[in-house]
Design a protein around this motif. Structure first.
Motif, PDB file in Angstrom:
ATOM      1  N   LEU A  26       0.845  -1.195   0.000  1.00 21.09           N
ATOM      2  CA  LEU A  26       0.000   0.000   0.000  1.00 21.09           C
ATOM      3  C   LEU A  26       0.874   1.236   0.000  1.00 21.09           C
ATOM      4  O   LEU A  26       2.030   1.178   0.410  1.00 21.09           O
ATOM      5  CB  LEU A  26      -0.906   0.002   1.235  1.00 21.09           C
ATOM      6  CG  LEU A  26      -2.188  -0.807   1.140  1.00 21.09           C
ATOM      7  CD1 LEU A  26      -1.924  -2.283   1.133  1.00 21.09           C
ATOM      8  CD2 LEU A  26      -3.115  -0.440   2.257  1.00 21.09           C
ATOM      9  N   TRP A  30      -1.114   5.388   3.536  1.00 20.10           N
ATOM     10  CA  TRP A  30      -2.457   4.800   3.413  1.00 20.10           C
ATOM     11  C   TRP A  30      -3.346   5.123   4.611  1.00 20.10           C
ATOM     12  O   TRP A  30      -4.554   5.225   4.478  1.00 20.10           O
ATOM     13  CB  TRP A  30      -2.379   3.284   3.210  1.00 20.10           C
ATOM     14  CG  TRP A  30      -1.836   2.546   4.391  1.00 20.10           C
ATOM     15  CD1 TRP A  30      -0.540   2.183   4.602  1.00 20.10           C
ATOM     16  CD2 TRP A  30      -2.561   2.091   5.530  1.00 20.10           C
ATOM     17  NE1 TRP A  30      -0.407   1.542   5.800  1.00 20.10           N
ATOM     18  CE2 TRP A  30      -1.634   1.464   6.402  1.00 20.10           C
ATOM     19  CE3 TRP A  30      -3.890   2.149   5.912  1.00 20.10           C
ATOM     20  CZ2 TRP A  30      -2.003   0.900   7.614  1.00 20.10           C
ATOM     21  CZ3 TRP A  30      -4.266   1.582   7.128  1.00 20.10           C
ATOM     22  CH2 TRP A  30      -3.324   0.965   7.961  1.00 20.10           C
ATOM     23  N   PRO A  51     -10.405   4.839   1.991  1.00 12.34           N
ATOM     24  CA  PRO A  51      -9.080   5.450   1.851  1.00 12.34           C
ATOM     25  C   PRO A  51      -9.199   6.921   1.465  1.00 12.34           C
ATOM     26  O   PRO A  51     -10.146   7.314   0.787  1.00 12.34           O
ATOM     27  CB  PRO A  51      -8.438   4.651   0.707  1.00 12.34           C
ATOM     28  CG  PRO A  51      -9.250   3.398   0.578  1.00 12.34           C
ATOM     29  CD  PRO A  51     -10.628   3.743   1.069  1.00 12.34           C
ATOM     30  N   ASN A  52      -8.273   7.714   1.934  1.00  7.96           N
ATOM     31  CA  ASN A  52      -8.241   9.158   1.662  1.00  7.96           C
ATOM     32  C   ASN A  52      -9.485   9.871   2.173  1.00  7.96           C
ATOM     33  O   ASN A  52      -9.776  10.986   1.740  1.00  7.96           O
ATOM     34  CB  ASN A  52      -8.050   9.432   0.164  1.00  7.96           C
ATOM     35  CG  ASN A  52      -6.797   8.779  -0.369  1.00  7.96           C
ATOM     36  OD1 ASN A  52      -5.746   8.865   0.254  1.00  7.96           O
ATOM     37  ND2 ASN A  52      -6.904   8.097  -1.485  1.00  7.96           N
ATOM     38  N   ARG A  59     -18.907   0.757  -4.275  1.00 10.66           N
ATOM     39  CA  ARG A  59     -17.745  -0.129  -4.416  1.00 10.66           C
ATOM     40  C   ARG A  59     -18.147  -1.575  -4.176  1.00 10.66           C
ATOM     41  O   ARG A  59     -19.102  -1.857  -3.479  1.00 10.66           O
ATOM     42  CB  ARG A  59     -16.652   0.268  -3.430  1.00 10.66           C
ATOM     43  CG  ARG A  59     -16.128   1.646  -3.710  1.00 10.66           C
ATOM     44  CD  ARG A  59     -14.962   2.020  -2.823  1.00 10.66           C
ATOM     45  NE  ARG A  59     -15.249   1.795  -1.415  1.00 10.66           N
ATOM     46  CZ  ARG A  59     -14.329   1.486  -0.514  1.00 10.66           C
ATOM     47  NH1 ARG A  59     -13.073   1.362  -0.850  1.00 10.66           N
ATOM     48  NH2 ARG A  59     -14.664   1.317   0.744  1.00 10.66           N
ATOM     49  N   TYR A  84      -9.744  -5.803  -0.370  1.00  9.22           N
ATOM     50  CA  TYR A  84      -9.670  -4.756  -1.384  1.00  9.22           C
ATOM     51  C   TYR A  84     -10.983  -4.710  -2.161  1.00  9.22           C
ATOM     52  O   TYR A  84     -11.689  -5.719  -2.236  1.00  9.22           O
ATOM     53  CB  TYR A  84      -8.581  -5.087  -2.401  1.00  9.22           C
ATOM     54  CG  TYR A  84      -7.219  -4.490  -2.162  1.00  9.22           C
ATOM     55  CD1 TYR A  84      -6.936  -3.619  -1.114  1.00  9.22           C
ATOM     56  CD2 TYR A  84      -6.184  -4.797  -3.025  1.00  9.22           C
ATOM     57  CE1 TYR A  84      -5.673  -3.093  -0.950  1.00  9.22           C
ATOM     58  CE2 TYR A  84      -4.917  -4.268  -2.864  1.00  9.22           C
ATOM     59  CZ  TYR A  84      -4.669  -3.416  -1.821  1.00  9.22           C
ATOM     60  OH  TYR A  84      -3.428  -2.886  -1.663  1.00  9.22           O
ATOM     61  N   GLU A  89      -8.303  -0.858  -3.960  1.00 10.20           N
ATOM     62  CA  GLU A  89      -8.258   0.050  -2.807  1.00 10.20           C
ATOM     63  C   GLU A  89      -8.760  -0.689  -1.574  1.00 10.20           C
ATOM     64  O   GLU A  89      -9.569  -1.621  -1.682  1.00 10.20           O
ATOM     65  CB  GLU A  89      -9.170   1.265  -3.049  1.00 10.20           C
ATOM     66  CG  GLU A  89      -8.756   2.138  -4.202  1.00 10.20           C
ATOM     67  CD  GLU A  89      -7.626   3.075  -3.859  1.00 10.20           C
ATOM     68  OE1 GLU A  89      -7.359   3.290  -2.662  1.00 10.20           O
ATOM     69  OE2 GLU A  89      -7.005   3.598  -4.796  1.00 10.20           O
TER      70      GLU A  89
END
Length: 110
Positions: A26, A30, A51-52, A59, A84, A89
């Motif tokens: 990653l 991350w 993430p972020n 998703r 993931y 991601e």
């Protein structure tokens, strides 16, 4: 719907362990803006991962990248998987207590 927020210290430590064990690399940052949301799983403790800090609704599961097993305080086996999405991601921390009962606690020492 549950709110989105930062993972607890225990949750983050568990995710870090699973990232370390993962067969994937990653980005170094991350965890910087990682956000989580509890999943409706009967109290087992599964989390959707963002993430972020970016919430994306549609998703889908892609693959399991890491796994950790332990016994809850009641002696029931627990399997935790780091998954993931289809775009590679972080997607979810899937907690499965084999008798489907609520998790008593996350493991203290990892």
């Amino acid at each position: 719907m549950e709110s989105i927020g930062k993972p607890s210290r225990q949750e983050l430590n568990l995710i870090k362990l699973l990232v370390h064990k993962a067969a994937r690399i990653l980005p170094l940052n991350w965890e910087t803006d990682l956000k989580v949301r509890s999943m409706q799983d009967g109290g087992m403790g599964s989390l959707l991962l963002f993430p972020n800090g970016i919430f994306v609704e549609d998703r889908k599961f892609g693959e399991r990248i890491s796994e950790y097993q332990f016994r809850d305080v009641d002696g029931v086996d627990v399997i935790i998987s780091l998954n993931y999405d289809t775009k590679g991601e972080l997607f979810e921390l899937d907690v499965w207590k084999t008798d489907l009962s609520p998790l008593s606690h996350l493991p203290g020492k990892l």
